[in-house]
Design an enzyme around this catalytic site. Structure first.
Site, mmCIF file in Angstrom:
data_model
loop_
_atom_site.group_PDB
_atom_site.id
_atom_site.type_symbol
_atom_site.label_atom_id
_atom_site.label_comp_id
_atom_site.label_asym_id
_atom_site.label_seq_id
_atom_site.Cartn_x
_atom_site.Cartn_y
_atom_site.Cartn_z
ATOM 1 N N GLY A 1 0.810 -1.222 0.000
ATOM 2 C CA GLY A 1 0.000 0.000 0.000
ATOM 3 C C GLY A 1 0.838 1.264 0.000
ATOM 4 O O GLY A 1 2.079 1.221 -0.014
ATOM 5 N N TYR B 1 -14.973 3.889 10.293
ATOM 6 C CA TYR B 1 -13.516 3.754 10.190
ATOM 7 C C TYR B 1 -12.849 4.324 11.440
ATOM 8 O O TYR B 1 -11.940 3.702 12.028
ATOM 9 C CB TYR B 1 -13.044 4.495 8.932
HETATM 10 O O1 GFB Z 1 -9.629 13.006 0.658
HETATM 11 P P1 GFB Z 1 -11.064 12.884 0.992
HETATM 12 O O2 GFB Z 1 -11.846 11.900 0.220
HETATM 13 O O3 GFB Z 1 -11.264 12.540 2.497
HETATM 14 O O4 GFB Z 1 -11.779 14.308 0.751
HETATM 15 P P2 GFB Z 1 -11.446 13.278 3.916
HETATM 16 C C1 GFB Z 1 -11.242 15.526 1.210
HETATM 17 C C2 GFB Z 1 -12.063 16.677 0.673
HETATM 18 O O5 GFB Z 1 -11.833 16.809 -0.732
HETATM 19 C C3 GFB Z 1 -13.587 16.533 0.831
HETATM 20 C C4 GFB Z 1 -13.047 16.932 -1.431
HETATM 21 O O6 GFB Z 1 -14.141 17.788 1.178
HETATM 22 C C5 GFB Z 1 -14.027 16.112 -0.577
HETATM 23 O O7 GFB Z 1 -15.379 16.479 -0.861
HETATM 24 N N1 GFB Z 1 -12.910 16.472 -2.817
HETATM 25 C C6 GFB Z 1 -12.979 17.260 -3.921
HETATM 26 C C7 GFB Z 1 -12.702 15.206 -3.249
HETATM 27 N N2 GFB Z 1 -12.871 16.529 -5.038
HETATM 28 C C8 GFB Z 1 -12.687 15.243 -4.654
HETATM 29 C C9 GFB Z 1 -12.509 14.029 -5.392
HETATM 30 O O8 GFB Z 1 -12.511 13.984 -6.612
HETATM 31 N N3 GFB Z 1 -12.317 12.899 -4.637
HETATM 32 C C10 GFB Z 1 -12.316 12.928 -3.268
HETATM 33 N N4 GFB Z 1 -12.108 11.782 -2.606
HETATM 34 N N5 GFB Z 1 -12.532 14.060 -2.561
HETATM 35 C C11 GFB Z 1 -11.007 10.861 4.650
HETATM 36 C C12 GFB Z 1 -11.684 9.948 5.632
HETATM 37 O O9 GFB Z 1 -11.651 12.044 4.828
HETATM 38 O O10 GFB Z 1 -9.637 11.086 4.921
HETATM 39 C C13 GFB Z 1 -10.871 8.805 6.045
HETATM 40 O O11 GFB Z 1 -12.929 9.581 5.078
HETATM 41 C C14 GFB Z 1 -9.422 9.152 6.306
HETATM 42 O O12 GFB Z 1 -11.426 8.231 7.161
HETATM 43 C C15 GFB Z 1 -8.850 9.984 5.202
HETATM 44 O O13 GFB Z 1 -9.275 9.838 7.534
HETATM 45 C C16 GFB Z 1 -7.428 10.411 5.466
HETATM 46 O O14 GFB Z 1 -10.216 14.028 4.304
HETATM 47 O O15 GFB Z 1 -12.706 14.064 3.972
#
Ligand code: GFB
Length: 329
Positions: free
Chosen positions: A14, A137
């Site tokens: 990973g 999680y």
């Molecule tokens: O990285 P992310 O998915 O996780 O999203 P979290 C961070 C922010 O980026 C959110 C925005 O506000 C999303 O709405 N975002 C914008 C996007 N565009 C995108 C996109 O195309 N893809 C994604 N994925 N996000 C996670 C947790 O939270 O972080 C886990 O769910 C873990 O448990 C991880 O802690 C490190 O930072 O919100």
């Protein structure tokens, strides 16, 4: 830990595990043990027990976990809680039973309450409700911290928990549904540039702020803590505060790993746009969740222990983009 110590890295393929293997190798560690998912199913209690019996690792780095971005966490809620609890229960318990000298358990800063004071210090744990999107999680990871702490207190083990901020780097997950924001935006902008698209969709309002750390920095911090920190000589049942060499005091629970620098998702999107060279527009889709608004890590304890990050965000994204282009050639 000496250079020929037998070190088992769970999750070596990973984002984090692969960076830890690389870091250990670069520091001259020669006796690394790993198993692919096909070779060892960490969800299976019997198989994990057999593995520990046979291999007898002296040190364990538990970087195997079910992880994902905001939508993956929110959608596959049952899988996130079940798989993480199962893997950590199996590996932590067998590490205790097979007298592992030291174990490093990896969590995430999403263990802190949704409205935790910023920057989030280790003391914020379990002080108020969690962010809903990643609650299953986070609950599993909190259970892992408490498991390590409880084994240290009851059995005198030497199990350390670290809580990294949002990570990125080579071997990241680039699947647009399940990935974290940074690899998702890198891929979307790259493909939009190649296909001459006019706009790229960004989830949410762009207002949430996040902190990002390059995976190789994170790996360096993990190996540093494995080499430096010992819970063994301490009697945590008699002290809730520990006095380290540096004279700083830390609780016997967990240590944050981060940069202490955050950026809004909008600023991040613009930075990636510039690095990739995408000339179109950014469209913010507010039907997608923002998640927690602020998530900045208090890294005072880590700094007091003598470690700080080296790779700044722009440099890290540039390196990761070169890696990505090479992989997708
Ligand atoms: O990285 P992310 O998915 O996780 O999203 P979290 C961070 C922010 O980026 C959110 C925005 O506000 C999303 O709405 N975002 C914008 C996007 N565009 C995108 C996109 O195309 N893809 C994604 N994925 N996000 C996670 C947790 O939270 O972080 C886990 O769910 C873990 O448990 C991880 O802690 C490190 O930072 O919100």
């Amino acid at each position: 830990m000496n250079k020929s110590s037998k070190i088992y890295i769970a999750g070596h393929k990973g984002l984090v595990g692969s960076a830890i293997v690389k870091n250990l190798q670069s520091k001259g560690y020669t006796n690394l043990v790993s198993r692919t998912h096909q070779e060892l199913d960490l969800l299976n209690q019997k198989d994990v027990e057999e593995f520990f019996k046979k291999e007898k690792p002296e040190y364990v780095i538990l970087a195997a976990a079910k992880v994902g971005g905001i939508v993956a966490n929110n959608t596959y809620r049952a899988d996130f809680i079940y798989e993480n609890l199962q893997v950590q229960n199996n590996v932590i318990h067998q590490s205790y039973r097979h007298k592992v000298k030291k174990l490093l358990f990896l969590g995430s800063t999403c263990i802190y309450p949704k409205d935790a004071p910023q920057p989030m210090s280790e003391d914020s744990l379990l002080t108020s409700p969690l962010e809903y999107t990643n609650e299953p999680y986070a609950v599993a990871k909190i259970a892992g911290i408490k498991m390590c702490e409880s084994y240290n207190i009851q059995y005198g083990t030497n199990f350390i928990s670290v809580m990294p901020t949002n990570l990125y780097g080579p071997n990241d997950n680039f699947d647009l549904e399940t990935s974290h924001v940074l690899p998702a935006l890198l891929r979307k902008m790259h493909e939009a540039k190649v296909d001459n698209l006019e706009r790229v969709e960004i989830w949410g309002s762009g207002n949430p702020r996040r902190e990002f750390m390059y995976s190789e920095d994170m790996a360096d911090a993990c190996v540093y803590l494995m080499e430096k920190i010992d819970f063994k000589e301490i009697q945590p049942s008699r002290h809730s505060q520990l006095d380290w060499e540096s004279k700083s005091e830390i609780r016997n629970t967990h240590i944050n790993i981060g940069t202490g620098i955050d950026i809004s998702i909008k600023e991040l999107a613009n930075l990636i746009k510039e690095i990739v060279g995408f000339k179109g527009k950014l469209h913010f889709n507010t039907n997608k969740p923002d998640g927690t608004m602020l998530k900045l890590t208090d890294v005072t304890k880590l700094h007091n222990l003598g470690w700080r990050h080296k790779v700044e965000l722009e440099e890290g994204i540039k390196t990761m983009y070169e890696w990505y282009k090479n992989e997708t050639k």
